[in-house]
Design a protein around this motif. Sequence first.
Motif, PDB file in Angstrom:
ATOM      1  N   ALA A   1     -33.253   4.568  44.509  1.00  0.00           N
ATOM      2  CA  ALA A   1     -32.891   3.727  45.660  1.00  0.00           C
ATOM      3  C   ALA A   1     -31.490   3.152  45.492  1.00  0.00           C
ATOM      4  CB  ALA A   1     -33.912   2.605  45.812  1.00  0.00           C
ATOM      5  N   LEU A   2     -31.099   2.853  44.256  1.00  0.00           N
ATOM      6  CA  LEU A   2     -29.816   2.173  44.058  1.00  0.00           C
ATOM      7  C   LEU A   2     -28.633   3.037  44.499  1.00  0.00           C
ATOM      8  CD1 LEU A   2     -28.375  -0.357  42.898  1.00  0.00           C
ATOM      9  CD2 LEU A   2     -28.146   0.929  40.761  1.00  0.00           C
ATOM     10  N   LEU A   3     -28.546   4.260  43.980  1.00  0.00           N
ATOM     11  CA  LEU A   3     -27.375   5.084  44.322  1.00  0.00           C
ATOM     12  C   LEU A   3     -27.416   5.565  45.767  1.00  0.00           C
ATOM     13  CD1 LEU A   3     -26.410   4.947  41.427  1.00  0.00           C
ATOM     14  CD2 LEU A   3     -26.034   7.408  41.480  1.00  0.00           C
ATOM     15  N   ASP A   4     -28.611   5.751  46.309  1.00  0.00           N
ATOM     16  CA  ASP A   4     -28.693   6.265  47.679  1.00  0.00           C
ATOM     17  C   ASP A   4     -28.615   5.158  48.725  1.00  0.00           C
ATOM     18  OD1 ASP A   4     -29.153   8.850  49.113  1.00  0.00           O
ATOM     19  OD2 ASP A   4     -30.656   7.596  50.075  1.00  0.00           O
ATOM     20  N   LEU A   5     -29.315   4.051  48.480  1.00  0.00           N
ATOM     21  CA  LEU A   5     -29.419   2.974  49.475  1.00  0.00           C
ATOM     22  C   LEU A   5     -28.679   1.716  49.018  1.00  0.00           C
ATOM     23  CD1 LEU A   5     -33.284   3.398  50.098  1.00  0.00           C
ATOM     24  CD2 LEU A   5     -31.431   4.454  51.403  1.00  0.00           C
ATOM     25  N   GLY A   6     -28.925   1.309  47.777  1.00  0.00           N
ATOM     26  CA  GLY A   6     -28.344   0.070  47.252  1.00  0.00           C
ATOM     27  C   GLY A   6     -26.823   0.086  47.211  1.00  0.00           C
ATOM     28  N   ILE A   7     -26.246   1.276  47.176  1.00  0.00           N
ATOM     29  CA  ILE A   7     -24.791   1.388  47.223  1.00  0.00           C
ATOM     30  C   ILE A   7     -24.219   0.651  48.435  1.00  0.00           C
ATOM     31  CG2 ILE A   7     -25.052   3.691  48.305  1.00  0.00           C
ATOM     32  CD1 ILE A   7     -22.062   2.920  46.205  1.00  0.00           C
ATOM     33  N   TYR A   8     -24.942   0.650  49.552  1.00  0.00           N
ATOM     34  CA  TYR A   8     -24.418  -0.014  50.763  1.00  0.00           C
ATOM     35  C   TYR A   8     -24.293  -1.532  50.556  1.00  0.00           C
ATOM     36  CZ  TYR A   8     -24.974   4.247  53.652  1.00  0.00           C
ATOM     37  OH  TYR A   8     -24.880   5.509  54.187  1.00  0.00           O
ATOM     38  N   PRO A   9     -25.389  -2.239  50.205  1.00  0.00           N
ATOM     39  CA  PRO A   9     -25.212  -3.677  49.977  1.00  0.00           C
ATOM     40  C   PRO A   9     -24.266  -3.993  48.821  1.00  0.00           C
ATOM     41  CG  PRO A   9     -27.527  -3.025  49.660  1.00  0.00           C
ATOM     42  CD  PRO A   9     -26.828  -1.854  50.252  1.00  0.00           C
ATOM     43  N   VAL A  10     -24.292  -3.189  47.754  1.00  0.00           N
ATOM     44  CA  VAL A  10     -23.396  -3.491  46.620  1.00  0.00           C
ATOM     45  C   VAL A  10     -21.938  -3.309  47.046  1.00  0.00           C
ATOM     46  CG1 VAL A  10     -22.681  -2.725  44.308  1.00  0.00           C
ATOM     47  CG2 VAL A  10     -25.123  -3.005  44.833  1.00  0.00           C
ATOM     48  N   SER A  11     -21.652  -2.257  47.818  1.00  0.00           N
ATOM     49  CA  SER A  11     -20.293  -2.037  48.308  1.00  0.00           C
ATOM     50  C   SER A  11     -19.885  -3.163  49.262  1.00  0.00           C
ATOM     51  CB  SER A  11     -20.222  -0.676  49.019  1.00  0.00           C
ATOM     52  OG  SER A  11     -18.927  -0.427  49.497  1.00  0.00           O
TER      53      SER A  11
ATOM     54  N   ILE B   1     -16.932  -0.210  41.958  1.00  0.00           N
ATOM     55  CA  ILE B   1     -18.317  -0.231  42.471  1.00  0.00           C
ATOM     56  C   ILE B   1     -19.215   0.636  41.575  1.00  0.00           C
ATOM     57  CG2 ILE B   1     -19.777   0.530  44.411  1.00  0.00           C
ATOM     58  CD1 ILE B   1     -17.351  -0.347  46.239  1.00  0.00           C
ATOM     59  N   MET B   2     -18.709   1.798  41.172  1.00  0.00           N
ATOM     60  CA  MET B   2     -19.513   2.630  40.269  1.00  0.00           C
ATOM     61  C   MET B   2     -19.766   1.882  38.957  1.00  0.00           C
ATOM     62  SD  MET B   2     -20.326   5.115  42.158  1.00  0.00           S
ATOM     63  CE  MET B   2     -21.546   5.517  40.912  1.00  0.00           C
ATOM     64  N   GLY B   3     -18.801   1.069  38.528  1.00  0.00           N
ATOM     65  CA  GLY B   3     -18.991   0.253  37.320  1.00  0.00           C
ATOM     66  C   GLY B   3     -20.113  -0.763  37.515  1.00  0.00           C
ATOM     67  N   THR B   4     -20.156  -1.389  38.678  1.00  0.00           N
ATOM     68  CA  THR B   4     -21.235  -2.350  38.968  1.00  0.00           C
ATOM     69  C   THR B   4     -22.590  -1.632  38.987  1.00  0.00           C
ATOM     70  OG1 THR B   4     -19.718  -3.715  40.255  1.00  0.00           O
ATOM     71  CG2 THR B   4     -22.065  -4.052  40.658  1.00  0.00           C
ATOM     72  N   LEU B   5     -22.612  -0.443  39.612  1.00  0.00           N
ATOM     73  CA  LEU B   5     -23.875   0.321  39.657  1.00  0.00           C
ATOM     74  C   LEU B   5     -24.297   0.733  38.244  1.00  0.00           C
ATOM     75  CD1 LEU B   5     -23.269   2.539  42.846  1.00  0.00           C
ATOM     76  CD2 LEU B   5     -24.616   0.447  42.681  1.00  0.00           C
ATOM     77  N   ASP B   6     -23.316   1.079  37.394  1.00  0.00           N
ATOM     78  CA  ASP B   6     -23.634   1.408  35.980  1.00  0.00           C
ATOM     79  C   ASP B   6     -24.335   0.216  35.307  1.00  0.00           C
ATOM     80  OD1 ASP B   6     -22.367   3.862  36.215  1.00  0.00           O
ATOM     81  OD2 ASP B   6     -20.670   3.366  34.908  1.00  0.00           O
ATOM     82  N   GLU B   7     -23.789  -0.983  35.536  1.00  0.00           N
ATOM     83  CA  GLU B   7     -24.349  -2.188  34.896  1.00  0.00           C
ATOM     84  C   GLU B   7     -25.771  -2.449  35.412  1.00  0.00           C
ATOM     85  OE1 GLU B   7     -23.555  -4.095  32.452  1.00  0.00           O
ATOM     86  OE2 GLU B   7     -25.188  -5.541  32.813  1.00  0.00           O
ATOM     87  N   ILE B   8     -25.969  -2.297  36.719  1.00  0.00           N
ATOM     88  CA  ILE B   8     -27.311  -2.507  37.284  1.00  0.00           C
ATOM     89  C   ILE B   8     -28.287  -1.479  36.692  1.00  0.00           C
ATOM     90  CG2 ILE B   8     -28.690  -2.462  39.422  1.00  0.00           C
ATOM     91  CD1 ILE B   8     -26.058  -3.340  40.901  1.00  0.00           C
ATOM     92  N   ARG B   9     -27.835  -0.222  36.636  1.00  0.00           N
ATOM     93  CA  ARG B   9     -28.718   0.834  36.082  1.00  0.00           C
ATOM     94  C   ARG B   9     -29.049   0.564  34.615  1.00  0.00           C
ATOM     95  NH1 ARG B   9     -27.461   5.910  35.440  1.00  0.00           N
ATOM     96  NH2 ARG B   9     -25.226   5.840  35.842  1.00  0.00           N
ATOM     97  N   ALA B  10     -28.054   0.069  33.858  1.00  0.00           N
ATOM     98  CA  ALA B  10     -28.307  -0.230  32.433  1.00  0.00           C
ATOM     99  C   ALA B  10     -29.398  -1.300  32.326  1.00  0.00           C
ATOM    100  CB  ALA B  10     -27.023  -0.699  31.762  1.00  0.00           C
ATOM    101  N   GLN B  11     -29.354  -2.295  33.213  1.00  0.00           N
ATOM    102  CA  GLN B  11     -30.337  -3.387  33.143  1.00  0.00           C
ATOM    103  C   GLN B  11     -31.733  -2.941  33.558  1.00  0.00           C
ATOM    104  OE1 GLN B  11     -29.115  -7.174  34.813  1.00  0.00           O
ATOM    105  NE2 GLN B  11     -27.037  -6.971  34.008  1.00  0.00           N
ATOM    106  N   ILE B  12     -31.821  -1.979  34.503  1.00  0.00           N
ATOM    107  CA  ILE B  12     -33.174  -1.563  34.948  1.00  0.00           C
ATOM    108  C   ILE B  12     -33.647  -0.303  34.217  1.00  0.00           C
ATOM    109  CG2 ILE B  12     -32.891  -2.654  37.223  1.00  0.00           C
ATOM    110  CD1 ILE B  12     -32.441   0.120  38.428  1.00  0.00           C
ATOM    111  N   GLY B  13     -32.768   0.307  33.420  1.00  0.00           N
ATOM    112  CA  GLY B  13     -33.180   1.434  32.572  1.00  0.00           C
ATOM    113  C   GLY B  13     -33.173   2.792  33.250  1.00  0.00           C
ATOM    114  N   VAL B  14     -32.205   3.037  34.135  1.00  0.00           N
ATOM    115  CA  VAL B  14     -32.103   4.371  34.772  1.00  0.00           C
ATOM    116  C   VAL B  14     -30.913   5.113  34.192  1.00  0.00           C
ATOM    117  CG1 VAL B  14     -31.663   5.623  36.929  1.00  0.00           C
ATOM    118  CG2 VAL B  14     -33.177   3.637  36.932  1.00  0.00           C
ATOM    119  N   ARG B  15     -31.191   6.296  33.617  1.00  0.00           N
ATOM    120  CA  ARG B  15     -30.119   7.158  33.098  1.00  0.00           C
ATOM    121  C   ARG B  15     -30.315   8.557  33.644  1.00  0.00           C
ATOM    122  NH1 ARG B  15     -26.997   6.039  28.765  1.00  0.00           N
ATOM    123  NH2 ARG B  15     -27.249   8.027  27.693  1.00  0.00           N
TER     124      ARG B  15
END
Length: 332
Positions: free
Chosen positions: A173-183, A309-323
């Motif tokens: 959801a983050l890269l596909d949908l969450g990118i919009y609110p994060v951006s 923005i990709m850096g922010t998404l990296d940090e969010i993914r690190a916290q929720i455990g998606v690789r």
Amino acid sequence: MTGLRWGILATGGIAGAFASDLRTAGRELVAVGSRSQESADAFATRFDIPRAHASYEALVADPEVDIIYVSTPHPMHHDNARLALEAGKHVLVEKAFTLNRAEAEDLQRLGAERGLLVMEAMWTRYLPHMIRIREIIAAGTLGEIRAVSADHTQLLPSDPAHRLNALELGGGALLDLGIYPVSFVHDILGAPTSVKAVGRLIETGADAEVATVMTHDGGALSTTLSSSRGAGPNAASIVGTAARIEIDRVWYTPTTFRVILPDGTVAEEFASDEVAGRGMEYQALAAERYVADGTLDSDLLPVAESVAIMGTLDEIRAQIGVRYPSEEADNG
Ligand SMILES: NC(=O)C1=CN([C@@H]2O[C@H](COP(=O)(O)OP(=O)(O)OC[C@H]3O[C@@H](n4cnc5c(N)ncnc54)[C@H](OP(=O)(O)O)[C@@H]3O)[C@@H](O)[C@H]2O)C=CC1
Ligand SMILES: O=C1CO[C@H](CO)[C@@H](O)[C@@H]1O
């Protein structure tokens, strides 16, 4: 304005929506490339495109093409955009720009080296209501902005093989949908100074639901919610000391918004009446402008911001455990 000759790389769902909007806007759509001749031919027939290539390599080598729109799944964006840049073409790359910050930096570097436009297709930034919101903020109408909030929540297929759920297709959801609110949060408040994220992963290892709370310069707060498991309000708000903006559903598509004073008075209402298609043509027109005026970077979403923005998404993914699988290979 001088136009560009567009080539479309991949023939999936959003490629069709973009081609349709390019046609509605009267832009020059000259070629399509697919992994198969059959799909390329069918797409070319559907949108009256003169040349259909049976590989992405053949598309980027086409001398009649100036700019490539990359619309493959997220893990392919980096390689596909690189292929186009190395062939001397400008690129408009679907969101999420890449899988991670390292890939985004590589595209930024290559674009600068070659003197080519590298732009993320975060179409929302270019829509009329977002342009007006930027003007209102610049005029100081909201006062000091203290909080931004947005969700992107949809009920999408739960099939584990679907692009949204398969890690090898950049699912989540983050890269596909969450990118919009994060951006959006980056746009209004800048990069976060701290990030706290929680998420629920499904059996494939992809995220289905993610919530973030971030702080920004001056202590302003943002909250975002992304989910592929239920349709929420899909609304956004910007809260200032003098007024707030409420953007109606679906906030990231052409829509309405209001500027509301603390006593509830509506100071301005905006409606996106003039948008003819889905609204994806505004980013294409902007890309043509950046090439024509020689700036070769977006004023509304510079490539450096896509990297951040990709850096922010990296940090969010690190916290929720998606690789993603390619990241496992990179780092052992
Ligand atoms: N701006 C927006 O509103 C939207 C943006 N998107 C973004 O667009 C991109 C594509 O999404 P969408 O069009 O929905 O995806 P689709 O699955 O519908 O299409 C993806 C296309 O990519 C190509 N492709 C290349 N490699 C693969 C692979 N291994 N598996 C599957 N397809 C592959 C295929 O084209 P071919 O067979 O011709 O090579 C395929 O048709 C994503 O980045 C997504 O986030 C998606 C929806 C809306
Ligand atoms: O950008 C997007 C907008 O919404 C779509 C669903 O309808 C998403 O899947 C997509 O990637």
